[in-house]
Scaffold this active site. Structure first.
Site, mmCIF file in Angstrom:
data_model
loop_
_atom_site.group_PDB
_atom_site.id
_atom_site.type_symbol
_atom_site.label_atom_id
_atom_site.label_comp_id
_atom_site.label_asym_id
_atom_site.label_seq_id
_atom_site.Cartn_x
_atom_site.Cartn_y
_atom_site.Cartn_z
ATOM 1 N N ASP A 190 1.569 -1.581 0.039
ATOM 2 C CA ASP A 190 -0.347 0.246 -0.068
ATOM 3 C C ASP A 190 1.256 1.254 0.307
ATOM 4 O O ASP A 190 2.606 0.827 0.397
ATOM 5 C CB ASP A 190 -0.727 0.019 1.590
ATOM 6 C CG ASP A 190 -0.316 -0.439 1.792
ATOM 7 O OD1 ASP A 190 0.775 -0.287 2.502
ATOM 8 O OD2 ASP A 190 -1.364 -1.080 3.445
ATOM 9 N N ASN A 240 -7.784 -4.460 14.133
ATOM 10 C CA ASN A 240 -9.593 -4.822 13.636
ATOM 11 C C ASN A 240 -9.070 -5.629 12.070
ATOM 12 O O ASN A 240 -10.523 -5.689 12.254
ATOM 13 C CB ASN A 240 -9.640 -2.770 13.469
ATOM 14 C CG ASN A 240 -8.956 -2.372 12.112
ATOM 15 O OD1 ASN A 240 -7.427 -3.706 11.380
ATOM 16 N ND2 ASN A 240 -9.890 -1.266 11.347
ATOM 17 N N HIS A 278 -7.383 -5.417 9.797
ATOM 18 C CA HIS A 278 -7.013 -5.722 8.438
ATOM 19 C C HIS A 278 -6.061 -5.905 7.511
ATOM 20 O O HIS A 278 -4.729 -5.836 8.155
ATOM 21 C CB HIS A 278 -7.505 -3.917 8.190
ATOM 22 C CG HIS A 278 -6.320 -2.789 8.649
ATOM 23 N ND1 HIS A 278 -5.584 -1.329 8.180
ATOM 24 C CD2 HIS A 278 -4.794 -3.732 8.604
ATOM 25 C CE1 HIS A 278 -4.909 -0.970 8.879
ATOM 26 N NE2 HIS A 278 -3.779 -2.117 9.315
ATOM 27 N N GLU A 318 -10.078 -2.856 5.345
ATOM 28 C CA GLU A 318 -10.837 -2.433 6.583
ATOM 29 C C GLU A 318 -11.284 -3.144 6.667
ATOM 30 O O GLU A 318 -12.069 -3.727 5.576
ATOM 31 C CB GLU A 318 -11.032 -0.883 6.693
ATOM 32 C CG GLU A 318 -9.279 -0.187 6.395
ATOM 33 C CD GLU A 318 -8.776 -0.262 8.050
ATOM 34 O OE1 GLU A 318 -8.780 -0.948 8.623
ATOM 35 O OE2 GLU A 318 -8.227 0.937 8.395
HETATM 36 P P1 PGA Z 1 1.362 -2.741 12.383
HETATM 37 O O1 PGA Z 1 0.378 -2.159 12.017
HETATM 38 O O2 PGA Z 1 3.233 -3.208 12.312
HETATM 39 O O3 PGA Z 1 2.382 -1.445 13.095
HETATM 40 O O4 PGA Z 1 1.108 -2.821 14.173
HETATM 41 C C1 PGA Z 1 0.267 -3.421 11.445
HETATM 42 C C2 PGA Z 1 -0.738 -3.283 10.191
HETATM 43 O O5 PGA Z 1 -2.008 -2.047 10.711
HETATM 44 O O6 PGA Z 1 -1.131 -4.105 9.440
#
Ligand code: PGA
Length: 250
Positions: free
Chosen positions: A70, A139, A141, A146
């Protein structure tokens, strides 16, 4: 049905080294490997371990192709918050990847639909993704897919959920009440779709810390639902999870 392979390491350092060792081995076995790569806090240690392996053992990245999961929309590669800048900092400047084979969506593209289609076509032209390395949001994602009532299969421009934005930009969230304009920054991102991710031949997911434990357990053992995008990984035949004890203790 093949269950995911779950590797639980004692701590974040060990998780980072284990994940890096698996990727390093994949590059050695298949020099022209096509990788999907994550950003965020979790993979920072993994990238450091990959750079260390490259320096100590000479792993050759010259034929490898990378596609990031992304990139923020409206943001250029010189913005320090861009994932292009993150990747330069943590990997691209430290191994012998060929710049022409390192791909991220162009956050400044004028036509989002055309940019998403171009990115998807570039993945196809590279022969598809051999190994997708993923993080997971608290969450559920994957990339910026999302939770919601529906998911999108292909690369697209997505809106970050409020919780993801607050988590990724706590300094902006703190200012938002006083300065409503900051709420608009980094709200949208190009992301591989859930189909793009599931078409990868192999998937390696990293998660660290107790904050990921509940959503991971749901993703692996709960129902398959768009409300937890990571639950769709149950449909993939070759998933390896590398967790630390805090994330994997269930
Ligand atoms: P993080 O993010 O490694 O900063 O926890 C993971 C994600 O949001 O996919």
């Amino acid at each position: 049905m093949r269950r995911p392979r779950v590797l639980v390491e004692p701590d974040y350092e060990a998780l980072s080294r284990r994940a890096a060792a698996l990727i390093d081995q994949a590059v050695r076995e298949q020099p022209a490997l096509v990788l999907a790569l994550p950003t965020g806090a979790t993979p920072v240690g993994m990238y450091a371990a990959l750079v260390d392996l490259h320096r100590r053992t000479g792993t050759d990245w010259s034929q490898v192709t990378t596609f990031n999961l992304d990139e923020y929309a409206g943001v250029g590669p010189d913005d320090p918050e861009s994932y292009a800048a993150y990747m330069r900092r943590h990997l691209f400047e430290h191994v012998n990847l060929h710049p022409a084979r390192c791909h991220l969506p162009d956050g400044l593209a004028a036509d989002p639909a055309a940019e998403a289609a171009r990115y998807e076509a570039a993945i196809d032209a590279a022969g598809g993704i051999d190994l997708a390395v993923l993080g997971i949001g608290t969450n559920g994602h994957l990339g910026f897919n999302e939770p919601g009532s529906a998911l999108t299969a292909a690369t697209h421009l997505a809106e970050l959920s409020e919780s993801t934005w607050r988590r990724n930009f706590p300094h902006l969230a703190a200012r938002a009440a006083m300065e409503p304009a900051v709420r608009a920054r980094y709200r949208r991102a190009y992301t591989m779709g859930i189909g793009t991710i599931l078409q990868a031949r192999r998937i390696l997911l990293l998660a660290s810390g107790a904050g990921k434990r509940a959503i991971l357990r749901e993703a692996l053992h709960g129902p398959i639902t768009t409300q937890n995008p990571a639950s769709l990984l149950q449909l993939h035949p070759d998933v390896t999870l590398v967790l630390d004890r805090e994330a994997g203790a269930w």
